[in-house]
Write an enzyme that holds these catalytic residues in place. Structure first.
Site, PDB file in Angstrom:
ATOM      1  N   CYS A 139       1.194  -1.302  -0.194  1.00 58.11           N
ATOM      2  CA  CYS A 139       0.348  -0.329  -0.126  1.00 58.11           C
ATOM      3  C   CYS A 139       0.538   1.411   0.063  1.00 58.11           C
ATOM      4  CB  CYS A 139      -0.628   0.292   1.505  1.00 58.11           C
ATOM      5  SG  CYS A 139      -1.342   1.784   1.553  1.00 58.11           S
ATOM      6  N   HIS A 155      -7.455  -4.036   0.878  1.00 58.81           N
ATOM      7  CA  HIS A 155      -7.452  -3.560   1.683  1.00 58.81           C
ATOM      8  C   HIS A 155      -7.130  -1.763   1.402  1.00 58.81           C
ATOM      9  CE1 HIS A 155      -4.085  -1.751   4.663  1.00 58.81           C
ATOM     10  NE2 HIS A 155      -3.697  -0.753   3.487  1.00 58.81           N
ATOM     11  N   CYS A 159      -8.284   1.125   3.753  1.00 57.66           N
ATOM     12  CA  CYS A 159      -7.049   2.113   4.042  1.00 57.66           C
ATOM     13  C   CYS A 159      -7.447   3.430   3.998  1.00 57.66           C
ATOM     14  CB  CYS A 159      -5.867   1.211   3.733  1.00 57.66           C
ATOM     15  SG  CYS A 159      -4.438   2.563   3.967  1.00 57.66           S
ATOM     16  N   CYS A 245      20.394   7.697   5.041  1.00 58.89           N
ATOM     17  CA  CYS A 245      19.875   7.124   3.390  1.00 58.89           C
ATOM     18  C   CYS A 245      19.542   7.516   2.421  1.00 58.89           C
ATOM     19  CB  CYS A 245      19.306   5.534   3.834  1.00 58.89           C
ATOM     20  SG  CYS A 245      18.932   4.243   2.437  1.00 58.89           S
ATOM     21  N   ARG A 254      15.792  10.110 -12.721  1.00 61.02           N
ATOM     22  CA  ARG A 254      15.881  11.061 -13.133  1.00 61.02           C
ATOM     23  C   ARG A 254      15.379  11.694 -13.585  1.00 61.02           C
ATOM     24  NH1 ARG A 254      20.781   8.944 -15.930  1.00 61.02           N
ATOM     25  NH2 ARG A 254      20.826   6.935 -15.376  1.00 61.02           N
ATOM     26  N   GLY A 258      16.721  13.020  -6.308  1.00 55.92           N
ATOM     27  CA  GLY A 258      17.380  12.573  -5.592  1.00 55.92           C
ATOM     28  C   GLY A 258      18.193  14.196  -5.125  1.00 55.92           C
ATOM     29  N   LYS A 259      18.209  15.262  -6.216  1.00 60.04           N
ATOM     30  CA  LYS A 259      18.954  16.630  -5.720  1.00 60.04           C
ATOM     31  C   LYS A 259      18.223  17.090  -5.275  1.00 60.04           C
ATOM     32  CE  LYS A 259      22.294  16.280  -9.291  1.00 60.04           C
ATOM     33  NZ  LYS A 259      23.056  17.154 -10.765  1.00 60.04           N
ATOM     34  N   GLU A 279      26.750  10.212   5.384  1.00 60.91           N
ATOM     35  CA  GLU A 279      27.292   9.006   6.011  1.00 60.91           C
ATOM     36  C   GLU A 279      28.100   8.583   4.703  1.00 60.91           C
ATOM     37  OE1 GLU A 279      25.835   4.860   7.366  1.00 60.91           O
ATOM     38  OE2 GLU A 279      25.195   6.788   8.755  1.00 60.91           O
ATOM     39  N   SER A 292      27.919  16.117  -8.082  1.00 60.14           N
ATOM     40  CA  SER A 292      27.231  17.355  -9.553  1.00 60.14           C
ATOM     41  C   SER A 292      26.760  17.967  -8.242  1.00 60.14           C
ATOM     42  CB  SER A 292      26.258  16.289 -10.218  1.00 60.14           C
ATOM     43  OG  SER A 292      25.496  17.674 -11.250  1.00 60.14           O
TER      44      SER A 292
END
Length: 390
Positions: A139, A155, A159, A245, A254, A258-259, A279, A292
């Site tokens: 889920c 579910h 939910c 993490c 992409r 992330g950045k 880390e 980058s």
């Protein structure tokens, strides 16, 4: 060429066994289960050329060309060539062998989360009755995992959760970020770590989530907040880490997410007045992403500043550690070591040329601090309970 790692009966029909194979010379993320129709014994010549054991099979001729192309594309995407044990120091090699033995077989092939069916990349320690399934359903709101599609569909009708637990700290247009405390929402965060392990090879945090905060990025529409990815960080890091993490789910990679999360981790560090770093060690892909991002931040800082800047000045401005700044400037050929210290050597023209290149261009999605609603908290070492900073 493929090495057979494990054999199990077919879970879907009575046609025989399924073979878990590792493609020689490729990242373990490409390991998969195959039927006997996809395999043929490797020739003696092929085995000798590969310098490997004789329990090696090659793909059938028609399939070989197709898989090779697919593997090459995926291999290029992750920019990673696994080091051999001989190239590692003895301690790292021992740990790597232990890790590989524990996580050698990836039983879960696919995971359904929201509208996406995603190929799993790596082993994840789901409980046995779930972890030995070829596909699981999750889920996207509460992260409960299930073995059967019918259970999953039922579910969804019951939910009531439509967003992550915890507080929303950022909302701009359709992007939203929630801060989730591992102590207050233990099961949810454990489920998030199990999901993440399907796409991260070297991840050891699954169940001890209480010392961590999780920052979950979502895309928002009329149906709710759909998970995109997250980063976690320790509430109190002895090593000064501002990120433990980072994961963006494959369908959303992409796209600049992330950045965006890296930028958020540094913005929170600024608000805490803490200089930090992710880390270590970083994965090869993580190194590329961070390098980058650091390059763009430092180039922007140098472009807008009139006068002389030192590495320490940049450190205070960006909350990036001096070590990370020096490494980044060296990769850009923008620093020299003179009289016992690193000196920044660059012209405005060089900065403009670098910023105009695709590698160091402005991120696709930037963090707008006007929409960030967050305050620093201090945590008691004994209880890890939050205390608002004064």
């Amino acid at each position: 060429l493929a090495e057979i790692i494990h054999i199990r009966p077919s879970l879907t029909d009575d046609t025989g066994s399924r073979y878990y194979v590792h493609y020689v010379g490729y990242d373990r993320r490409l390991d998969e289960w195959l039927g006997i129709d996809r395999l043929k014994p490797a020739s003696v010549k092929e085995t000798n050329e590969a310098s490997i054991r004789p329990d090696i099979w090659s793909l059938t001729e028609n399939q070989e060309r197709k898989v090779t192309r697919n593997q090459k594309r995926k291999h290029d995407e992750i920019n990673h060539i696994q080091k051999s044990y001989a190239e590692m120091d003895p301690t790292t090699a021992a740990l790597e062998k232990e890790h590989e033995a524990i996580t050698k077989v990836k039983y879960i092939d696919k995971v359904q989360i929201g509208k996406y069916e995603i190929d799993a990349w790596y082993y994840s320690p789901f409980p046995d009755e779930y972890g030995k399934q070829s596909k699981i359903w999750i889920c996207e709101y509460c992260l409960k995992y299930m073995k059967f599609e019918n259970t999953f569909k039922h579910h969804l009708t019951t939910c009531n959760q439509k967003q992550p637990p915890g507080g929303e700290i950022y909302r701009k247009c359709s992007l939203s970020v929630f801060e989730v405390d591992g102590k207050n929402h233990k099961l949810y965060c454990q489920n998030m770590c199990l999901l993440a392990k399907l796409f991260l090879d070297h991840k050891t945090l699954y169940f001890d989530v209480e010392p961590f905060l999780f920052y979950q990025l979502t895309e928002v529409d009329e149906d709710g907040c759909h998970i995109v990815g997250y980063f976690s960080k320790e509430k109190e890091s002895a090593d000064g880490n501002n990120l433990a993490c980072l994961l963006i789910l494959p369908p959303h990679q992409r796209k600049g997410y992330g950045k965006f999360l890296i930028a958020l981790s540094y913005e929170l560090a600024k608000m805490e007045r803490k200089i930090g770093s992710p880390e270590k060690p970083l994965s090869d892909l993580g190194k590329l992403t961070y390098r980058s991002y650091w390059s763009w931040v430092l180039l922007e800082a140098l472009k807008d500043f009139r006068g002389t800047l030192t590495v320490r000045d940049l450190c205070q401005m960006t909350c990036i550690t001096e070590e990370d700044i020096i490494g980044t400037l060296q990769s850009l050929n923008m620093t020299k070591y003179w009289k016992g210290q690193h000196v920044i050597c660059v012209t405005p023209k060089q900065i403009e040329e670098l910023l105009s290149s695709p590698e160091y261009r402005k991120p696709q999605i930037t963090l707008d601090t006007r929409y960030l609603r967050w305050s620093s908290q201090k945590y008691s070492q004994a209880t890890k309970t939050p205390q608002k900073s004064k």
